[in-house]
Design an enzyme around this catalytic site. Structure first.
Site, PDB file in Angstrom:
ATOM      1  N   GLU A  62       0.755  -1.196  -0.015  1.00 25.06           N
ATOM      2  CA  GLU A  62      -0.044  -0.025  -0.134  1.00 25.06           C
ATOM      3  C   GLU A  62       0.703   1.158   0.171  1.00 25.06           C
ATOM      4  O   GLU A  62       0.245   2.424   0.106  1.00 25.06           O
ATOM      5  CB  GLU A  62      -0.876  -0.067   1.268  1.00 25.06           C
ATOM      6  CG  GLU A  62      -1.910  -1.092   1.182  1.00 25.06           C
ATOM      7  CD  GLU A  62      -2.029  -1.730   2.262  1.00 25.06           C
ATOM      8  OE1 GLU A  62      -1.059  -1.870   2.950  1.00 25.06           O
ATOM      9  OE2 GLU A  62      -3.167  -2.626   2.408  1.00 25.06           O
ATOM     10  N   ALA A  63       2.313   1.188   0.130  1.00 26.28           N
ATOM     11  CA  ALA A  63       2.947   2.311   0.041  1.00 26.28           C
ATOM     12  C   ALA A  63       3.575   2.319  -1.352  1.00 26.28           C
ATOM     13  O   ALA A  63       3.781   1.610  -2.060  1.00 26.28           O
ATOM     14  CB  ALA A  63       4.228   2.309   0.894  1.00 26.28           C
ATOM     15  N   LYS A  91       2.332  10.163   1.844  1.00 27.79           N
ATOM     16  CA  LYS A  91       3.499   9.657   2.409  1.00 27.79           C
ATOM     17  C   LYS A  91       4.546  10.563   1.703  1.00 27.79           C
ATOM     18  O   LYS A  91       4.914  10.771   0.697  1.00 27.79           O
ATOM     19  CB  LYS A  91       3.631   8.388   1.522  1.00 27.79           C
ATOM     20  CG  LYS A  91       5.115   7.622   1.730  1.00 27.79           C
ATOM     21  CD  LYS A  91       5.404   6.498   0.996  1.00 27.79           C
ATOM     22  CE  LYS A  91       6.894   6.141   1.056  1.00 27.79           C
ATOM     23  NZ  LYS A  91       7.224   4.820   0.147  1.00 27.79           N
ATOM     24  N   VAL A 212      -8.314 -19.501 -15.693  1.00 25.30           N
ATOM     25  CA  VAL A 212      -7.599 -19.860 -16.852  1.00 25.30           C
ATOM     26  C   VAL A 212      -7.136 -21.401 -16.557  1.00 25.30           C
ATOM     27  O   VAL A 212      -6.239 -21.591 -15.344  1.00 25.30           O
ATOM     28  CB  VAL A 212      -6.669 -18.982 -17.089  1.00 25.30           C
ATOM     29  CG1 VAL A 212      -5.424 -19.559 -18.081  1.00 25.30           C
ATOM     30  CG2 VAL A 212      -7.123 -17.872 -17.508  1.00 25.30           C
ATOM     31  N   THR A 374       8.734  -0.461  -3.777  1.00 21.58           N
ATOM     32  CA  THR A 374       9.089  -0.387  -5.239  1.00 21.58           C
ATOM     33  C   THR A 374       8.019  -1.180  -6.108  1.00 21.58           C
ATOM     34  O   THR A 374       8.048  -0.974  -7.347  1.00 21.58           O
ATOM     35  CB  THR A 374      10.489  -0.730  -5.543  1.00 21.58           C
ATOM     36  OG1 THR A 374      10.543  -1.948  -4.956  1.00 21.58           O
ATOM     37  CG2 THR A 374      11.362   0.360  -5.086  1.00 21.58           C
ATOM     38  N   ILE A 376       4.665  -1.331  -6.635  1.00 23.97           N
ATOM     39  CA  ILE A 376       3.699  -0.528  -7.771  1.00 23.97           C
ATOM     40  C   ILE A 376       4.673   0.349  -8.531  1.00 23.97           C
ATOM     41  O   ILE A 376       4.237   0.489  -9.866  1.00 23.97           O
ATOM     42  CB  ILE A 376       2.430   0.055  -6.901  1.00 23.97           C
ATOM     43  CG1 ILE A 376       1.683  -0.899  -6.148  1.00 23.97           C
ATOM     44  CG2 ILE A 376       1.902   1.087  -7.789  1.00 23.97           C
ATOM     45  CD1 ILE A 376       0.955  -0.405  -5.270  1.00 23.97           C
TER      46      ILE A 376
HETATM   47  P1  FAD Z   1      -1.760 -10.596  -7.528  1.00 21.87           P
HETATM   48  O1  FAD Z   1      -2.151  -9.459  -6.740  1.00 21.87           O
HETATM   49  O2  FAD Z   1      -0.958 -11.857  -6.987  1.00 21.87           O
HETATM   50  O3  FAD Z   1      -2.722 -10.701  -8.501  1.00 21.87           O
HETATM   51  C1  FAD Z   1      -2.846 -12.154  -9.475  1.00 21.87           C
HETATM   52  C2  FAD Z   1      -4.083 -12.012 -10.050  1.00 21.87           C
HETATM   53  O4  FAD Z   1      -3.911 -13.181 -10.913  1.00 21.87           O
HETATM   54  C3  FAD Z   1      -5.247 -12.292  -9.258  1.00 21.87           C
HETATM   55  O5  FAD Z   1      -6.475 -11.442  -9.751  1.00 21.87           O
HETATM   56  C4  FAD Z   1      -5.642 -13.881  -9.591  1.00 21.87           C
HETATM   57  O6  FAD Z   1      -7.105 -13.971  -9.343  1.00 21.87           O
HETATM   58  C5  FAD Z   1      -5.068 -13.783 -10.937  1.00 21.87           C
HETATM   59  N1  FAD Z   1      -4.707 -15.321 -11.412  1.00 21.87           N
HETATM   60  C6  FAD Z   1      -3.648 -15.948 -10.755  1.00 21.87           C
HETATM   61  N2  FAD Z   1      -4.120 -17.320 -11.531  1.00 21.87           N
HETATM   62  C7  FAD Z   1      -5.097 -17.218 -12.220  1.00 21.87           C
HETATM   63  C8  FAD Z   1      -5.889 -18.159 -13.333  1.00 21.87           C
HETATM   64  N3  FAD Z   1      -5.273 -19.326 -13.442  1.00 21.87           N
HETATM   65  N4  FAD Z   1      -6.855 -17.874 -13.748  1.00 21.87           N
HETATM   66  C9  FAD Z   1      -7.235 -16.581 -13.692  1.00 21.87           C
HETATM   67  N5  FAD Z   1      -6.680 -15.431 -13.119  1.00 21.87           N
HETATM   68  C10 FAD Z   1      -5.528 -15.774 -12.207  1.00 21.87           C
HETATM   69  N6  FAD Z   1       4.151  -2.890  -3.467  1.00 21.87           N
HETATM   70  C11 FAD Z   1       4.204  -1.528  -3.314  1.00 21.87           C
HETATM   71  O7  FAD Z   1       4.464  -0.919  -4.197  1.00 21.87           O
HETATM   72  N7  FAD Z   1       4.172  -1.136  -2.156  1.00 21.87           N
HETATM   73  C12 FAD Z   1       4.336  -1.874  -1.032  1.00 21.87           C
HETATM   74  O8  FAD Z   1       4.168  -1.443   0.139  1.00 21.87           O
HETATM   75  C13 FAD Z   1       3.951  -3.279  -1.081  1.00 21.87           C
HETATM   76  N8  FAD Z   1       4.337  -4.082  -0.183  1.00 21.87           N
HETATM   77  C14 FAD Z   1       4.072  -5.405  -0.221  1.00 21.87           C
HETATM   78  C15 FAD Z   1       4.153  -6.260   0.647  1.00 21.87           C
HETATM   79  C16 FAD Z   1       4.230  -7.767   0.782  1.00 21.87           C
HETATM   80  C17 FAD Z   1       4.290  -8.503   1.679  1.00 21.87           C
HETATM   81  C18 FAD Z   1       4.199  -8.122  -0.756  1.00 21.87           C
HETATM   82  C19 FAD Z   1       4.191  -9.555  -1.052  1.00 21.87           C
HETATM   83  C20 FAD Z   1       4.073  -7.208  -1.849  1.00 21.87           C
HETATM   84  C21 FAD Z   1       4.119  -5.977  -1.620  1.00 21.87           C
HETATM   85  N9  FAD Z   1       3.899  -4.919  -2.653  1.00 21.87           N
HETATM   86  C22 FAD Z   1       4.152  -3.594  -2.441  1.00 21.87           C
HETATM   87  C23 FAD Z   1       3.859  -5.514  -4.076  1.00 21.87           C
HETATM   88  C24 FAD Z   1       2.278  -5.344  -4.588  1.00 21.87           C
HETATM   89  O9  FAD Z   1       1.620  -6.036  -3.746  1.00 21.87           O
HETATM   90  C25 FAD Z   1       2.216  -6.125  -6.111  1.00 21.87           C
HETATM   91  O10 FAD Z   1       3.210  -5.477  -6.846  1.00 21.87           O
HETATM   92  C26 FAD Z   1       0.956  -5.799  -6.359  1.00 21.87           C
HETATM   93  O11 FAD Z   1      -0.233  -6.079  -5.521  1.00 21.87           O
HETATM   94  C27 FAD Z   1       0.671  -6.465  -8.054  1.00 21.87           C
HETATM   95  O12 FAD Z   1       0.481  -7.766  -7.508  1.00 21.87           O
HETATM   96  P2  FAD Z   1      -0.037  -8.618  -8.992  1.00 21.87           P
HETATM   97  O13 FAD Z   1      -1.145  -7.861  -9.572  1.00 21.87           O
HETATM   98  O14 FAD Z   1       1.145  -8.828  -9.778  1.00 21.87           O
HETATM   99  O15 FAD Z   1      -0.455 -10.011  -8.363  1.00 21.87           O
END
Ligand code: FAD
Length: 532
Positions: A62-63, A91, A212, A374, A376
């Site tokens: 969230e940051a 922030k 998927v 980093t 986002i």
């Molecule tokens: P996810 O949120 O995991 O989304 C994956 C998507 O894929 C979901 O919608 C799921 O339904 C879909 N999916 C998966 N498999 C299938 C399938 N077979 N069929 C259809 N759909 C599927 N970033 C920051 O910028 N600031 C922070 O402070 C920060 N803190 C963090 C703290 C932690 C502990 C972690 C782990 C991450 C943090 N991040 C932070 C990173 C940030 O949370 C992610 O970069 C961001 O949420 C992006 O996630 P994503 O969309 O790549 O993946």
């Protein structure tokens, strides 16, 4: 070239851009990509986003970085539009607690470093430490955060400061460097994804909620379709893998290897809690706090009506149960009813993020631990690069290579910056912290660390390619963590210090004025939420 070149791509050697995009995944990465592409290309591109109702999103992050503002601007969204919907706050910095010794804190603010007679103020501070704190002496922001100030006045005017970009802004990260916008945001990632779902679908993005279950490859090994459980096959030209740590398309279907960073950054797990807070009573600190712990660190992110918190740790040193216990003790009674979310993190990056007709964005592309928020930023940067190197039907390999180079540099650069936090931390009171001093560091960083002992980091000695972190950021971490002795430049012995001392005074005066006139975050957001 003739006057019709714009209508006939072939006439000037241009190939027609691909027009059919399938995004798999509906987390922050998926919806940011869908919304941005829609804003960039309008209805000239057909976009389908498929997300699973069964596989959850990460959404604890969230940051952000201050560059994120360019994302919202590009989408045409004002703060009053999206911030209340996402429980967002401001922030101004990351606040590091206990990285040097118990009770110590320092800030890494969003503020460029002043220089006097060609030497950065941090260098002058090493020669003339006007107080014990480099951050309040060199940066106006540090005192504002200590006093919980908001970066805007109640009438919405931005604080007056040097190095603040004008309000008339360019709208990509690349167009803006040198200046520094004074704040970023904290927000609830899942609420942002929800907000962007509405934004994107209202502008024509097709939204499919389904799993998927299979990925189709053609005879060349390129993606031809994804198969869903209930909506059949989804075909497209370009596939964007936003499936998170799974890397369903890039790593599983296309077998692109994952390059781990774990040898230099050992934290591989996190446990998170959402803790309620009362905006009328609890002060909203305008920063993310990273508090060092026995086997990692705890983040504290103030949002409207709750605090997001979590312990990032190395499972080689403590187990999940102990991490959760430590986190609950740290938060105190407010955490009693909160349920813990345990997360295993994949630290590193896909060797290439763009392979054939598949681009991975978000956690599928790569992730370093969230110490400098980093995640986002990587997403935002990747989307901008995707637009910049967007493919044509002839799939020019050079565009993919340039994209992969840009994305790789950002992650490898940030990796070096994060390693500096641990190597630089004075703390060495247990095995975890002692090991941070002897663990291998990424190759070029070893040489840089030696250089920085003799001269504070500048553009010539930090990771040389764009990675979102200017030299001043390295100055903050080096001087704040305190484990590496840095010497001032000998030349400062020969240069009249009068102007430097006046600059320290100017920083103090400016800070005093702003602390006196700016409202607190609580006051400001109460107003915003009341729609005043
Ligand atoms: P996810 O949120 O995991 O989304 C994956 C998507 O894929 C979901 O919608 C799921 O339904 C879909 N999916 C998966 N498999 C299938 C399938 N077979 N069929 C259809 N759909 C599927 N970033 C920051 O910028 N600031 C922070 O402070 C920060 N803190 C963090 C703290 C932690 C502990 C972690 C782990 C991450 C943090 N991040 C932070 C990173 C940030 O949370 C992610 O970069 C961001 O949420 C992006 O996630 P994503 O969309 O790549 O993946």
């Amino acid at each position: 070239t003739n006057g019709t070149a714009g209508h006939d791509p072939a006439a000037n050697g241009a190939a027609a851009a691909v027009r059919d995009v399938v995004i798999v995944g509906g987390g922050t990465a998926g919806w940011m990509t869908a919304a941005y592409l829609t804003a960039a290309f309008g209805n000239r591109v057909k976009i389908t986003l498929v997300e699973s109702a069964d596989v959850g999103t990460i959404g604890v992050g969230e940051a952000t970085f201050s560059d994120i503002r360019h994302f919202f601007e590009f989408l045409g969204l004002a703060e009053r539009d999206w911030m209340p919907a996402c429980n967002a706050t401001y922030k101004l910095a990351v606040r590091f607690e206990n990285w040097r010794e118990p009770g110590h804190h320092f800030y890494h603010p969003f503020e460029q470093l002043r220089s006097v007679k060609g030497f950065p103020l941090t260098d002058w501070w090493l020669r003339y430490p006007t107080s014990k704190r480099f951050d309040t002496d060199c940066f106006v922001m540090a005192s504002l955060i200590d006093a919980n100030r908001n970066p805007r006045y109640l009438d919405n005017r931005l604080l007056e400061q040097e190095f603040v970009e004008s309000d008339d802004l360019p709208n990509t990260i690349a167009e803006y460097q040198g200046a520094q916008f004074p704040y970023a945001y904290h927000f609830e990632a899942h609420l942002l994804a929800k907000y962007l779902t509405k934004y994107a679908t209202e502008r024509g993005v097709r939204h499919v909620v389904d799993n998927v279950v299979d990925v189709g490859l053609d005879e060349r090994g390129w993606l031809s379709h994804v198969t869903t459980a209930e909506h059949g096959r989804l075909t497209g030209d370009l596939f964007v893998d936003c499936t998170g740590f799974r890397g369903l398309l890039i790593n599983k279907a296309l077998a692109e290897p994952f390059v781990s960073y774990q040898d230099t950054l050992p934290n591989d797990s996190a446990v998170a809690l959402q803790v309620p807070m009362d905006m009328d009573k609890d002060p909203l600190r305008p920063c993310t706090t990273a508090t060092a712990q026995d086997a990692g660190w705890i983040w504290t992110i103030p949002l409207i009506s709750r605090i997001g918190t979590g312990y990032v740790y190395a499972s080689d040193y403590i187990d999940a149960e102990e991490a959760e216990r430590t986190l609950r003790e740290f938060v105190g009674p407010a955490a009693a009813d909160a349920s813990a979310n345990h997360i295993r993190m994949r630290i590193g990056r896909s060797r290439r993020s763009w392979v054939n007709n598949c681009v991975a964005i978000g956690l599928s592309s790569g992730f370093v631990e969230p110490l400098e928020s980093t995640g986002i930023f990587f997403i935002h940067y990747a989307i901008e690069q995707l637009v910049k190197y967007y493919p044509a039907a002839d799939w020019d390999q050079s565009l993919r290579d340039q994209y992969n180079g840009a994305v790789m540099n950002v992650m490898d650069g940030v990796r070096e910056f994060l390693v500096l936090h641990y190597r630089g931390a004075k703390r060495a009171d247990n095995q975890y912290w002692r090991d941070t001093k002897i663990r291998t560091v990424p190759d070029p960083l070893a040489e840089r660390l030696e250089q920085w002992e003799s001269k504070v980091p500048d553009a010539g000695t930090v990771y040389p390619r764009y990675h979102g972190l200017p030299p001043y950021s390295y100055n903050c971490i080096l001087l704040g963590t305190g484990g590496i002795d840095v010497r001032p430049s000998p030349a400062l012995d020969l240069i009249d210090e009068k102007d430097a001392l006046a600059e320290f005074q100017a920083v103090r005066d400016k800070a005093r004025h702003l602390v006196r006139t700016l409202p607190t975050q609580n006051e400001y957001f109460r107003r915003m939420r009341e729609g005043v």
